[in-house]
Motif scaffolding. Structure first.
Motif, short mmCIF file in Angstrom:
data_model
loop_
_atom_site.label_atom_id
_atom_site.label_comp_id
_atom_site.label_asym_id
_atom_site.label_seq_id
_atom_site.Cartn_x
_atom_site.Cartn_y
_atom_site.Cartn_z
N PHE A 33 -5.86 7.61 -3.15
CA PHE A 33 -6.56 6.79 -4.16
C PHE A 33 -8.06 7.00 -4.04
CE2 PHE A 33 -8.79 2.67 -4.74
CZ PHE A 33 -8.62 2.52 -6.10
N ALA A 34 -8.56 6.96 -2.79
CA ALA A 34 -10.00 7.15 -2.57
C ALA A 34 -10.43 8.55 -2.98
CB ALA A 34 -10.32 6.89 -1.10
N LEU B 215 -8.17 -0.34 0.06
CA LEU B 215 -9.17 0.66 0.47
C LEU B 215 -10.12 0.05 1.50
CD1 LEU B 215 -10.26 3.51 0.04
CD2 LEU B 215 -11.67 2.63 -1.82
N ALA C 189 0.82 -1.22 0.00
CA ALA C 189 0.00 0.00 0.00
C ALA C 189 0.85 1.27 0.00
CB ALA C 189 -0.93 0.00 1.21
N ARG D 206 -1.14 4.30 4.20
CA ARG D 206 -2.49 4.82 4.43
C ARG D 206 -2.71 6.10 3.65
NH1 ARG D 206 -3.17 4.23 10.85
NH2 ARG D 206 -5.11 5.30 10.42
N HIS E 84 -0.64 1.51 -5.74
CA HIS E 84 -1.26 2.77 -6.19
C HIS E 84 -0.40 3.53 -7.18
CE1 HIS E 84 -3.35 1.80 -2.40
NE2 HIS E 84 -4.37 2.09 -3.16
N GLU F 47 -1.37 6.86 0.76
CA GLU F 47 -1.59 6.48 -0.63
C GLU F 47 -3.02 5.99 -0.85
OE1 GLU F 47 0.47 6.90 -3.23
OE2 GLU F 47 1.92 7.82 -1.88
N VAL F 48 -3.52 5.23 0.10
CA VAL F 48 -4.87 4.69 -0.05
C VAL F 48 -5.91 5.81 0.06
CG1 VAL F 48 -6.53 2.99 0.77
CG2 VAL F 48 -4.10 2.47 0.85
N TRP F 49 -5.68 6.75 0.98
CA TRP F 49 -6.60 7.90 1.09
C TRP F 49 -6.59 8.71 -0.20
CZ3 TRP F 49 -10.52 8.12 3.98
CH2 TRP F 49 -10.51 7.66 5.30
N LEU G 202 -8.38 -0.26 4.76
CA LEU G 202 -8.26 1.04 5.43
C LEU G 202 -9.54 1.34 6.20
CD1 LEU G 202 -6.50 3.70 5.66
CD2 LEU G 202 -7.95 4.57 3.82
#
Lengths: 244, 109
Positions: free
Chosen positions: B10-11, A236, A200, B4, A206, B6-8, A239
């Motif tokens: 992405f979202a 996601l 991640a 985290r 990503h 990166e994931v935020w 998370l």
């Protein structure tokens, strides 16, 4: 025999010589029926220049060691027929893109496989040796997702085809991420969700642009892009579950 | 932590894209409709002045565009330039677009 017939029976082969700094050297190789690019390289090494370095093992598309750039595209040379790719009787063969060159056509795969380790792409069994076989439903969604990605032979062709790898040397790359996707979907794994955190980061899933160079060139017709998209969705979800 | 973030991002990129898609279409359709009777400041202001609908729509448009553009800019800077601190540049870009855009929205409503 006319000059034209003679020309049709030979190939003009340009092969990269040297390391990162080097040049193409031209060879004339007899054209055979059902000849593969690996056959051509082997002919050059055995008949024309024994100092040519390259790597191969199984010759039948299983081991993933003979990948090279052929006329600018990454290909498994043992299963690539000359007739399919020769450009007017000419073939240019170079070491795999995005890999450090050791010599001639042999590249250093160390960093590539280090990325598999860094991505946590290692199966951690849930059961011990004393436990019985796990019953995995072949039709479960997770097993189907894993099956779509499992036939990777680790040849590095997707890594060579990926522009993100060329821009960001830290990017884990399509092969390592594809492998992690199979583990996330492996119900025998001790902790499938634990495989998400290592991929991640900013060099992980990503970073993929979904350009699909990996999927276009994969000799086994896998789609690492689809696997990486799965990882994006799963990270996601993790998370939101507070597991990341 | 990095993971985290990166994931935020992405979202946020997906969410802002989902907002932008219909708004861009609505914006284009309005433009085509608006120029039918000749394009003038008075005609535009007549539609937007005092309109909560158009003001709110463009305020949302700018919020989504600033987030979406900044995340994309961050990726481009990180991959194509040796620049360190691409995140800071992208954040500044986001704030600048927000400030300029909302200022423009305030001026026409």
């Amino acid at each position: 025999m006319s000059a034209m017939d003679e020309a049709a029976k030979t190939l003009q082969v340009d092969i990269w010589r040297g390391g990162a700094q080097g040049a193409f050297q031209s060879f004339t190789v007899p054209h055979e029926v059902s000849q593969t690019v690996l056959d051509v390289v082997t002919y050059v090494q055995r008949r024309l220049d024994p100092t040519l370095s390259y790597r191969f093992s199984c010759r039948v598309g299983m081991c993933g060691t003979c990948a090279m750039m052929v006329n600018g595209r990454p290909r498994w040379t043992c299963r690539t027929h000359v007739d399919r790719i020769a450009d007017d009787g000419r073939i240019a063969i170079a070491p795999l893109r995005n890999f450090p060159v050791i010599k001639d056509l042999a590249v250093d795969m160390t960093a590539f496989f280090d990325k598999w380790r860094d991505a946590g792409a290692r199966f951690q069994p849930r059961d011990g040796a004393a436990d019985s076989f796990a019953n995995v439903d072949p039709n479960s969604p997770a097993r189907r997702a894993a099956s779509d990605a499992i036939e990777c032979i680790g040849c590095g062709i997707c890594h060579a085809a990926c522009d993100v790898v060329s821009w960001n040397p830290d990017y884990l790359g399509p092969a390592a991420l594809n492998r992690v996707w199979t583990l996330v979907n492996d119900e025998r794994d001790a902790d499938p969700a634990a495989h998400l955190a290592p991929v991640a980061g900013d060099a992980g899933c990503h970073a993929c642009h979904s350009q699909q160079g990996c999927a276009v060139h994969c000799p086994n017709s896998l789609s690492p892009t689809a696997s990486i998209a799965g990882l994006k969705r799963q990270t996601l979800a993790a998370l939101f579950r507070g597991q990341l | 932590m990095s993971g985290r973030l990166e994931v935020w991002l992405f979202a946020a990129q997906r969410l802002s894209a989902m907002i932008l898609a219909p708004l861009v279409l609505l914006h284009l359709a309005t433009m085509i409709y608006a120029v039918q009777d000749g394009l003038s400041a008075a005609e535009i202001l007549g539609r937007t002045r005092g309109s909560v609908f158009w003001g709110g729509l463009y305020a949302l448009f700018i919020a989504a565009a600033s987030v979406h553009g900044a995340i994309g800019l961050r990726a481009v800077l990180r991959e194509w330039t040796p620049l360190r601190g691409a995140g800071v540049v992208a954040m500044a870009f986001c704030v600048a677009i927000l400030a300029l855009g909302w200022r423009a929205v305030a001026a026409i409503t």
